[in-house]
Design an enzyme around this catalytic site. Sequence first.
Site, mmCIF file in Angstrom:
data_model
loop_
_atom_site.group_PDB
_atom_site.id
_atom_site.type_symbol
_atom_site.label_atom_id
_atom_site.label_comp_id
_atom_site.label_asym_id
_atom_site.label_seq_id
_atom_site.Cartn_x
_atom_site.Cartn_y
_atom_site.Cartn_z
ATOM 1 C CD GLU A 78 11.415 12.356 11.440
ATOM 2 O OE1 GLU A 78 12.214 11.704 10.761
ATOM 3 O OE2 GLU A 78 10.334 11.896 11.862
ATOM 4 C CB CYS A 89 13.510 8.680 8.560
ATOM 5 S SG CYS A 89 14.221 7.457 7.447
ATOM 6 C CE LYS A 145 -1.363 2.427 3.232
ATOM 7 N NZ LYS A 145 -1.058 3.709 2.514
ATOM 8 C CD GLU A 200 13.223 4.044 8.202
ATOM 9 O OE1 GLU A 200 13.340 4.894 9.116
ATOM 10 O OE2 GLU A 200 12.964 4.331 7.033
#
Length: 489
Positions: A392, A295, A185, A261
């Site tokens: 982040e 990331c 997906k 992850e």
Amino acid sequence: MTTATLESELLAKVESGLFIGGEWVAAEGGKTLTVTDPATGEVVKEIADASPADGLRALDAAVAAQDAWAATPPRERGELLRRAFDTLMARKEEFALLMTLEMGKPLAEARGEVNYGGEFLRWFSEEAVRITGRYGLNPEGTGRIVVSQRPVGPSFFITPWNFPLAMATRKIAPALAAGCTVVVKPAALTPLTTIAFVQLLEEVGLPAGVVNVVTTSKSSALSGPIIADPRLRKLSFTGSTPVGRTLLQQAAQGILRTSMELGGNAPFVVFEDADLDAAVDGAMLAKFRNIGQACTAANRFIVHESVAGEFARRVAERVGAFKVGRGTEDGVGIGPLIDEKAVASTDELVQDAVGKGAKVLVGGAPISGAGSFYAPTVLGDVSADARLLKEEIFGPVLGITTFATEDDAVRLANDTEYGLVSYVFTQDLARGHRMIDRLATGMMGLNTGLVSNAAAPFGGIKQSGIGREGGFEGIHEYLDTKYTLIPVS
């Protein structure tokens, strides 16, 4: 041929349906979703919007194909992946342009992603024939130990929008090499590259049902029933830590094998003895690759107080020279953020830091006009309580704070719930080795701002995830270990 015509013809080649059991089909009820170009805000294509029932049909197809694919000789699985690699390399420009159109990254970076994503196909085409076990006498001498590896089984992949090719190949390649069938997906924001890649797999001989693709605007509604189905045996997700936590809770009900992850908050540590030219080059890579939407992007620049001023001056000069624009334009180094929500969240972090005393050395604001652009930014004197150092960023913002001693640097670098990657610049080899031991991250770049490589295990510790993708370790995420004892007669 005009650029607009080239783009139009490329988009026309991309299928608009779901890929289930080897066929391109419409979503239940004919529902669709739109994909837009973040540089212009214009719709580039309309594609199928899958329902939960469509997701389960895709899992049905993967389950039906599992036994035959697991029994396919490893050499054949590997050769299919190698053909996919060769075909992808021959079509590098098409895939790069498609990524730029749906995600916004500059074409030069998109070409780099095709190379990077392709390497997972080549690497795991070679690993498919190297799945081994062991055989030996038990310590008591009463039996022979046989250890073998077998495919985990049907797997479900949820991929992010920021690296639409590489995140697909990094999961699909090891699964196919190991003998697992998959349902993937892709993110609703950037599904076209994954669709085009699966069309390529179909072209090079992928058997029906081995890879199935469902695109949807309702991710959790579609994913929930698939994860809850007892026939699913593996879940792999790349994305935010909060979503990863939810998926792990769901996966726990079926005791699924999982690879996660998740988020990052990468420290970029510059010691007083660092080669500043190399450190600045590394900073440009670690921070501004993919417009900061990675990331692995350096999030916290922790610079020794004796060189912080000079480092800040040099990076501000480099950042101020970036050309900002649509990724298809010549010389563009910074494209748009993925959407207006990303622009708003980036600016919120910048304004918080400025409100707490940070100095804007360059940039520091959204760019008005069409598209979701944010000016590449450098902030100096970022205070310890700024959200910029704790959350982040996922945008083109470089924030600098300082340290005095090695212990200070380690403390600041490790002061986070995340542990994906760290970057260290020093010319002291002994110190470099100490940092390998002391920094709590799953990966580290020593005097480099780029660590990703298909031959290396990619992944983090703490709340940056579990499991590894790539390297020798990557294929074992899709294998179960079986032990058999044969008595000595």
